[in-house]
Design a protein around this motif. Structure first.
Motif, PDB file in Angstrom:
ATOM      1  N   LEU A 199       5.206  25.225  61.434  1.00 52.34           N
ATOM      2  CA  LEU A 199       4.180  24.486  62.148  1.00 52.34           C
ATOM      3  C   LEU A 199       4.345  24.670  63.655  1.00 52.34           C
ATOM      4  CD1 LEU A 199       4.145  21.137  60.119  1.00 52.34           C
ATOM      5  CD2 LEU A 199       2.519  23.042  59.969  1.00 52.34           C
ATOM      6  N   HIS A 200       3.248  25.006  64.306  1.00 54.20           N
ATOM      7  CA  HIS A 200       3.282  25.259  65.744  1.00 54.20           C
ATOM      8  C   HIS A 200       3.692  24.009  66.529  1.00 54.20           C
ATOM      9  CE1 HIS A 200       1.377  25.938  69.791  1.00 54.20           C
ATOM     10  NE2 HIS A 200       2.002  27.086  69.630  1.00 54.20           N
ATOM     11  N   GLN A 201       3.374  22.842  66.026  1.00 58.47           N
ATOM     12  CA  GLN A 201       3.646  21.610  66.757  1.00 58.47           C
ATOM     13  C   GLN A 201       5.134  21.323  66.917  1.00 58.47           C
ATOM     14  OE1 GLN A 201       1.882  19.153  63.322  1.00 58.47           O
ATOM     15  NE2 GLN A 201       3.353  17.709  64.226  1.00 58.47           N
ATOM     16  N   TRP A 202       5.979  21.957  66.076  1.00 57.50           N
ATOM     17  CA  TRP A 202       7.412  21.695  66.137  1.00 57.50           C
ATOM     18  C   TRP A 202       8.197  22.816  66.802  1.00 57.50           C
ATOM     19  CZ3 TRP A 202       8.184  16.889  65.691  1.00 57.50           C
ATOM     20  CH2 TRP A 202       7.485  16.120  64.756  1.00 57.50           C
ATOM     21  N   THR A 203       7.557  23.890  67.193  1.00 53.75           N
ATOM     22  CA  THR A 203       8.306  25.019  67.729  1.00 53.75           C
ATOM     23  C   THR A 203       8.887  24.704  69.103  1.00 53.75           C
ATOM     24  OG1 THR A 203       8.242  27.396  68.191  1.00 53.75           O
ATOM     25  CG2 THR A 203       6.303  26.120  68.801  1.00 53.75           C
ATOM     26  N   VAL A 204      10.097  25.141  69.322  1.00 52.59           N
ATOM     27  CA  VAL A 204      10.759  24.961  70.610  1.00 52.59           C
ATOM     28  C   VAL A 204      10.649  26.229  71.455  1.00 52.59           C
ATOM     29  CG1 VAL A 204      12.991  24.536  71.732  1.00 52.59           C
ATOM     30  CG2 VAL A 204      12.375  23.281  69.669  1.00 52.59           C
ATOM     31  N   ASN A 205      10.656  27.391  70.797  1.00 52.97           N
ATOM     32  CA  ASN A 205      10.718  28.647  71.546  1.00 52.97           C
ATOM     33  C   ASN A 205       9.376  29.336  71.786  1.00 52.97           C
ATOM     34  OD1 ASN A 205      10.664  29.105  68.765  1.00 52.97           O
ATOM     35  ND2 ASN A 205      11.664  31.101  68.938  1.00 52.97           N
ATOM     36  N   TRP A 206       8.339  29.030  71.021  1.00 47.75           N
ATOM     37  CA  TRP A 206       7.066  29.745  71.194  1.00 47.75           C
ATOM     38  C   TRP A 206       5.919  28.802  71.551  1.00 47.75           C
ATOM     39  CZ3 TRP A 206       7.981  34.530  71.994  1.00 47.75           C
ATOM     40  CH2 TRP A 206       8.963  35.214  71.280  1.00 47.75           C
ATOM     41  N   ARG A 207       6.210  27.744  72.263  1.00 47.45           N
ATOM     42  CA  ARG A 207       5.178  26.771  72.633  1.00 47.45           C
ATOM     43  C   ARG A 207       4.090  27.389  73.502  1.00 47.45           C
ATOM     44  NH1 ARG A 207       3.344  22.612  70.445  1.00 47.45           N
ATOM     45  NH2 ARG A 207       5.458  21.853  70.104  1.00 47.45           N
ATOM     46  N   PHE A 208       4.413  28.400  74.296  1.00 51.34           N
ATOM     47  CA  PHE A 208       3.437  28.979  75.222  1.00 51.34           C
ATOM     48  C   PHE A 208       2.458  29.934  74.542  1.00 51.34           C
ATOM     49  CE2 PHE A 208       7.442  31.349  75.483  1.00 51.34           C
ATOM     50  CZ  PHE A 208       7.033  32.628  75.131  1.00 51.34           C
ATOM     51  N   LEU A 209       2.659  30.196  73.244  1.00 46.92           N
ATOM     52  CA  LEU A 209       1.741  31.073  72.516  1.00 46.92           C
ATOM     53  C   LEU A 209       0.637  30.262  71.847  1.00 46.92           C
ATOM     54  CD1 LEU A 209       4.093  33.603  70.677  1.00 46.92           C
ATOM     55  CD2 LEU A 209       2.740  33.993  72.739  1.00 46.92           C
ATOM     56  N   PRO A 210      -0.579  30.804  71.777  1.00 46.78           N
ATOM     57  CA  PRO A 210      -1.645  30.147  71.004  1.00 46.78           C
ATOM     58  C   PRO A 210      -1.243  30.101  69.531  1.00 46.78           C
ATOM     59  CG  PRO A 210      -2.555  31.828  72.459  1.00 46.78           C
ATOM     60  CD  PRO A 210      -1.066  32.009  72.481  1.00 46.78           C
ATOM     61  N   GLU A 211      -1.726  29.090  68.816  1.00 51.03           N
ATOM     62  CA  GLU A 211      -1.315  28.911  67.427  1.00 51.03           C
ATOM     63  C   GLU A 211      -1.711  30.086  66.549  1.00 51.03           C
ATOM     64  OE1 GLU A 211      -1.425  25.520  63.888  1.00 51.03           O
ATOM     65  OE2 GLU A 211      -2.533  25.216  65.764  1.00 51.03           O
ATOM     66  N   GLU A 212      -2.859  30.716  66.826  1.00 48.95           N
ATOM     67  CA  GLU A 212      -3.289  31.838  65.986  1.00 48.95           C
ATOM     68  C   GLU A 212      -2.341  33.035  66.096  1.00 48.95           C
ATOM     69  OE1 GLU A 212      -5.997  31.735  69.702  1.00 48.95           O
ATOM     70  OE2 GLU A 212      -5.116  30.333  68.232  1.00 48.95           O
ATOM     71  N   ILE A 213      -1.722  33.206  67.247  1.00 51.77           N
ATOM     72  CA  ILE A 213      -0.728  34.274  67.397  1.00 51.77           C
ATOM     73  C   ILE A 213       0.590  33.851  66.759  1.00 51.77           C
ATOM     74  CG2 ILE A 213       0.649  35.595  69.057  1.00 51.77           C
ATOM     75  CD1 ILE A 213      -1.690  35.534  70.951  1.00 51.77           C
ATOM     76  N   PHE A 214       0.955  32.595  66.943  1.00 47.46           N
ATOM     77  CA  PHE A 214       2.212  32.067  66.421  1.00 47.46           C
ATOM     78  C   PHE A 214       2.311  32.244  64.902  1.00 47.46           C
ATOM     79  CE2 PHE A 214       4.478  28.415  64.560  1.00 47.46           C
ATOM     80  CZ  PHE A 214       5.735  28.610  65.104  1.00 47.46           C
ATOM     81  N   VAL A 215       1.212  32.038  64.190  1.00 47.58           N
ATOM     82  CA  VAL A 215       1.230  32.135  62.721  1.00 47.58           C
ATOM     83  C   VAL A 215       0.859  33.526  62.228  1.00 47.58           C
ATOM     84  CG1 VAL A 215       0.703  29.682  62.460  1.00 47.58           C
ATOM     85  CG2 VAL A 215      -1.163  31.353  62.498  1.00 47.58           C
ATOM     86  N   PHE A 231      15.146  36.283  68.528  1.00 47.87           N
ATOM     87  CA  PHE A 231      13.932  36.829  67.923  1.00 47.87           C
ATOM     88  C   PHE A 231      13.469  36.028  66.706  1.00 47.87           C
ATOM     89  CE2 PHE A 231      15.954  40.451  70.078  1.00 47.87           C
ATOM     90  CZ  PHE A 231      14.920  40.776  70.940  1.00 47.87           C
ATOM     91  N   SER A 232      13.880  34.776  66.648  1.00 41.78           N
ATOM     92  CA  SER A 232      13.456  33.906  65.553  1.00 41.78           C
ATOM     93  C   SER A 232      11.961  33.612  65.615  1.00 41.78           C
ATOM     94  CB  SER A 232      14.247  32.596  65.603  1.00 41.78           C
ATOM     95  OG  SER A 232      13.801  31.700  64.618  1.00 41.78           O
ATOM     96  N   ARG A 233      11.332  33.539  64.457  1.00 44.17           N
ATOM     97  CA  ARG A 233       9.891  33.231  64.406  1.00 44.17           C
ATOM     98  C   ARG A 233       9.595  31.848  64.937  1.00 44.17           C
ATOM     99  NH1 ARG A 233       7.763  33.531  58.714  1.00 44.17           N
ATOM    100  NH2 ARG A 233       9.874  32.897  58.161  1.00 44.17           N
ATOM    101  N   SER A 234      10.536  30.933  64.765  1.00 41.98           N
ATOM    102  CA  SER A 234      10.369  29.589  65.316  1.00 41.98           C
ATOM    103  C   SER A 234      11.718  28.884  65.306  1.00 41.98           C
ATOM    104  CB  SER A 234       9.361  28.773  64.496  1.00 41.98           C
ATOM    105  OG  SER A 234       9.176  27.491  65.067  1.00 41.98           O
ATOM    106  N   LEU A 235      12.022  28.241  66.417  1.00 45.39           N
ATOM    107  CA  LEU A 235      13.222  27.420  66.501  1.00 45.39           C
ATOM    108  C   LEU A 235      12.798  25.968  66.574  1.00 45.39           C
ATOM    109  CD1 LEU A 235      15.323  29.442  69.119  1.00 45.39           C
ATOM    110  CD2 LEU A 235      15.579  29.436  66.632  1.00 45.39           C
ATOM    111  N   HIS A 236      13.363  25.152  65.699  1.00 43.92           N
ATOM    112  CA  HIS A 236      13.109  23.725  65.730  1.00 43.92           C
ATOM    113  C   HIS A 236      14.346  23.031  66.290  1.00 43.92           C
ATOM    114  CE1 HIS A 236       9.962  24.305  62.289  1.00 43.92           C
ATOM    115  NE2 HIS A 236       9.649  24.926  63.414  1.00 43.92           N
ATOM    116  N   TYR A 237      14.220  21.770  66.641  1.00 40.76           N
ATOM    117  CA  TYR A 237      15.305  21.084  67.346  1.00 40.76           C
ATOM    118  C   TYR A 237      16.622  21.099  66.587  1.00 40.76           C
ATOM    119  CZ  TYR A 237      11.876  19.567  70.741  1.00 40.76           C
ATOM    120  OH  TYR A 237      10.920  19.568  71.720  1.00 40.76           O
ATOM    121  N   GLN A 238      16.552  20.964  65.269  1.00 42.80           N
ATOM    122  CA  GLN A 238      17.790  20.941  64.490  1.00 42.80           C
ATOM    123  C   GLN A 238      18.479  22.301  64.461  1.00 42.80           C
ATOM    124  OE1 GLN A 238      14.740  20.547  63.331  1.00 42.80           O
ATOM    125  NE2 GLN A 238      14.438  21.313  61.245  1.00 42.80           N
TER     126      GLN A 238
END
Length: 216
Positions: free
Chosen positions: A61-77, A134-141
């Motif tokens: 989920l884009h709302q929880w990402t720590v490392n790719w917040r600056f990307l639009p959601e359509e690119i993120f997924v 290069f992780s697809r998404s990093l979350h806080y945990q």
């Protein structure tokens, strides 16, 4: 699954220390243990067991990402974005493998390569760090995946101690910004790249040494 990020580094250490033959034996033994442990589940539902254990197609989920917040959601997924990250991950690991071969040597007949404990940890920590970068998404945990390795990695660079401490502080600040912002996400990547570049070209905690086998 984050333990798998250490696997490329461990493979290099095995090849460097015991050679291809012994490495193949060790990996086969590890694989056999995994099959035996998972045997009841493989019998019951092998497809679900394997696919859910290694769900590489999972969409975060884009709302929880720590490392790719600056990307639009359509690119993120986007699957193309994920494949691009995987490609960069593999290329970077290959570059480090080449660098480690030059710094630490390779196993040759009549010689016993010596790998200091700091270098042993260095290779494992770098392998894990590349996966984080290069992780697809990093979350806080996910911070627990590598926060304990950061001091060792930073002090393996040749940066000024002030820069090392400042970078460590910025990383801590980025991870403790909730919810993540475009700025905190960008700062996180900047710190990662600053560390990664120096580790590739200068990182080596202990100078490499070789101990020749004594003739019997």
């Amino acid at each position: 699954m984050n333990i798998l990020l250490f696997a490329p580094g461990l493979l290099f250490i095995l090849l460097h220390s015991i050679g291809i033959k012994e490495t193949t034996y060790c990996l086969s033994l590890c694989g056999l243990v995994q099959v035996l442990v998972g045997f009841p589940f493989l019998l019951a539902n092998p497809v679900s067991y394997i696919s859910r254990s290694f769900d590489l197609g999972r969409i975060f989920l884009h709302q929880w990402t720590v490392n790719w917040r600056f990307l639009p959601e359509e690119i993120f997924v986007s699957r193309s974005f994920h494949l691009c990250l995987l490609f960069l991950h593999l290329i970077t690991l290959a570059a480090f493998a080449y660098s480690w071969t030059r710094k630490f040597g390779i196993l040759k007949k009549g010689e016993k390569p010596y790998l200091a404990l700091d270098n042993f940890l260095f290779i494992l920590f770098v392998s894990n760090f590349v996966g984080m970068v290069f992780s697809r998404s990093l979350h806080y945990q996910f911070y627990v995946w590598y926060f304990f390795t950061l001091p060792h990695l930073l002090w393996s660079t040749n940066y000024n101690p002030v820069i090392k401490l400042f970078t460590l502080g910025l990383l801590e600040l980025s991870w403790n910004t909730y919810p993540s912002t475009v700025l905190s996400s960008a700062v996180l990547h900047l710190c990662h790249l600053i560390i990664l570049a120096n580790l590739l070209y200068h990182g080596c905690p202990v100078p490499y040494m070789k101990a020749k086998k004594k003739s019997s």
